[in-house]
Design an enzyme around this catalytic site. Structure first.
Site, PDB file in Angstrom:
ATOM      1  CE  LYS A  98      -0.536   0.476   5.187  1.00  0.00           C
ATOM      2  NZ  LYS A  98      -1.455   0.499   6.200  1.00  0.00           N
ATOM      3  CE1 TYR A 143      13.504  32.271  -0.451  1.00  0.00           C
ATOM      4  CE2 TYR A 143      13.567  29.914  -0.114  1.00  0.00           C
ATOM      5  CZ  TYR A 143      13.187  30.979  -1.115  1.00  0.00           C
ATOM      6  OH  TYR A 143      12.638  30.997  -2.257  1.00  0.00           O
TER       7      TYR A 143
END
Length: 389
Positions: free
Chosen positions: A30, A282
């Site tokens: 899954k 940043y």
């Protein structure tokens, strides 16, 4: 992303051996095989001889069926596919593609039965999930008898009875002990109703890994045998080379024998020298204290490299491997770009290969820095995939 078929099969063999001859293994693929690519992993596991594969929903089940067929595996030779999160309203797709749904509610039974009658499908095999104490999905033990009657009325055959444990990685867990007792009670209810399932299954990777005497899989085999069924466990992440550490007095049975299946790679796109005092990334969260040599990588959080792996001058972050050595992440991980420190690594140049996972850095390493678990790291990777034999 490179997927090692040999390691995947090797991990499967380790799990099969640890589970023992009396307990079958259902590999869980899954969430796109925990980020590894179900279309790549399912055929490898099928060729290794597994009887079942586990998916989350019918769409995943259909994708697995298509991948198996595309790989040249005839439908009659394909593993059965268990839809572990229920039909989710996709009853027609479940029936059309021969998937086996897990069910536990009246609504699921009635919808699936109606779809089967509408399609003239005859008897439909399902697996009944019992909520033994995780309180997530599954029928209450007290409601099993009534649900069995409803299943019979709707032409559903109980092929399997299952549950899921909430604390399998804790040796001698009181919660697991209580769940086992409730599950055994539900299995007895099934048998007393005259229902004879082929399968009784429970347990994930940690259940197989947990070698504490009180957590042995012998109890599962004995429970299944008591109703004439076969026992089965459902490993997931261990197939891909990872397993949560066993807490308490237990001993890990397989964890140290597993090998990561995924290697996630990128390449250096630029190298530059920076001076002391230069800010990187940043918001100037990292400022060079001395001259440094930095490499720019074309990868970031949009690719699944977690932003929590960023570093500051006061906090170390994650790392990648360049030329076999650790290269620390410098400053903030951006959406598509990340800077790493290659000051102490000789000869780094543009186009050099970089291991983001593998070859000295693991999903566990990323998870520790990011404050999460390896499952989330692996499931979050977005990259072009290829299989290595």
């Amino acid at each position: 992303m490179e997927i090692s078929a040999a390691r995947l099969v090797g991990n499967l063999q380790v799990l099969v051996e640890a589970a023992g001859a009396d307990v079958a293994v259902l590999p869980v693929v899954k969430a796109d095989a925990y980020g590894h690519g179900a279309e790549l992993c399912a055929p490898v596991l099928a060729r290794a001889g597994v009887e079942w594969l586990g998916v989350a929903d019918a769409l995943e089940g259909l994708a697995v069926r298509r991948a198996l067929s595309a790989a040249g595996i005839a439908v009659a030779e394909q593993p059965r596919v268990l839809v572990m999160c229920g039909p989710l309203g996709e009853d027609d797709a479940v029936l059309e593609h021969g998937l086996t749904p897990v069910i536990w509610t009246r609504e699921q039974v009635e919808r699936l039965g109606a779809a089967a009658r509408r399609r003239g499908a005859g008897l439909v095999r399902v697996h009944l999930e019992v909520d033994s104490g995780m309180t997530r999905q599954g029928a209450a033990v007290e409601g099993v008898a009534a649900l069995l009657c409803l299943m019979k009325e709707n032409g559903l055959v109980v092929d399997g009875v299952m549950t899921h444990f909430a604390s399998a990685e804790f040796a001698g867990s009181e919660q697991t002990r209580a769940q086992r007792e409730r599950f055994a009670a539900a299995v007895r209810v099934v048998a007393e109703a005259g229902v004879r399932p082929e399968w009784v299954h429970a347990g994930n990777s940690s259940t197989i890994d947990n070698d504490a005497a009180e957590d042995s899989l012998c109890w599962l085999w004995e429970l299944a045998a008591s109703v004439g069924a076969r026992a089965m466990a459902r490993p997931g992440i261990a197939l891909y080379g990872y397993c949560l550490p066993i807490e308490g007095e237990g001993r890990a049975l397989v964890r140290e024998r597993l090998r990561p299946v995924m290697t996630w790679k990128t390449r250096v796109m630029d190298v530059r020298e920076v001076r002391a005092g230069d800010a990187v990334g940043y918001n100037a969260t990292f400022v060079a204290n001395e001259p440094m040599r930095l490499a720019l990588l074309p990868i970031g959080y949009s690719d699944g490299l977690r932003r929590e792996l960023s570093s500051t001058n006061g906090r170390a972050g994650g790392w990648v491997m360049v030329r076999g050595q650790r290269a620390a992440i410098v400053g903030r991980v951006s959406m598509n770009l990340t800077v790493v420190d290659v000051s102490g690594i000789d000869g780094v140049s543009v186009d050099d290969e970089v291991a983001v996972l593998g070859d000295g850095v693991t999903a566990d390493d990323h998870a520790r820095v990011a404050g999460t678990i390896s499952y989330e790291i692996l499931c979050g990777v977005r990259a072009e995939r290829r299989v290595l034999v």
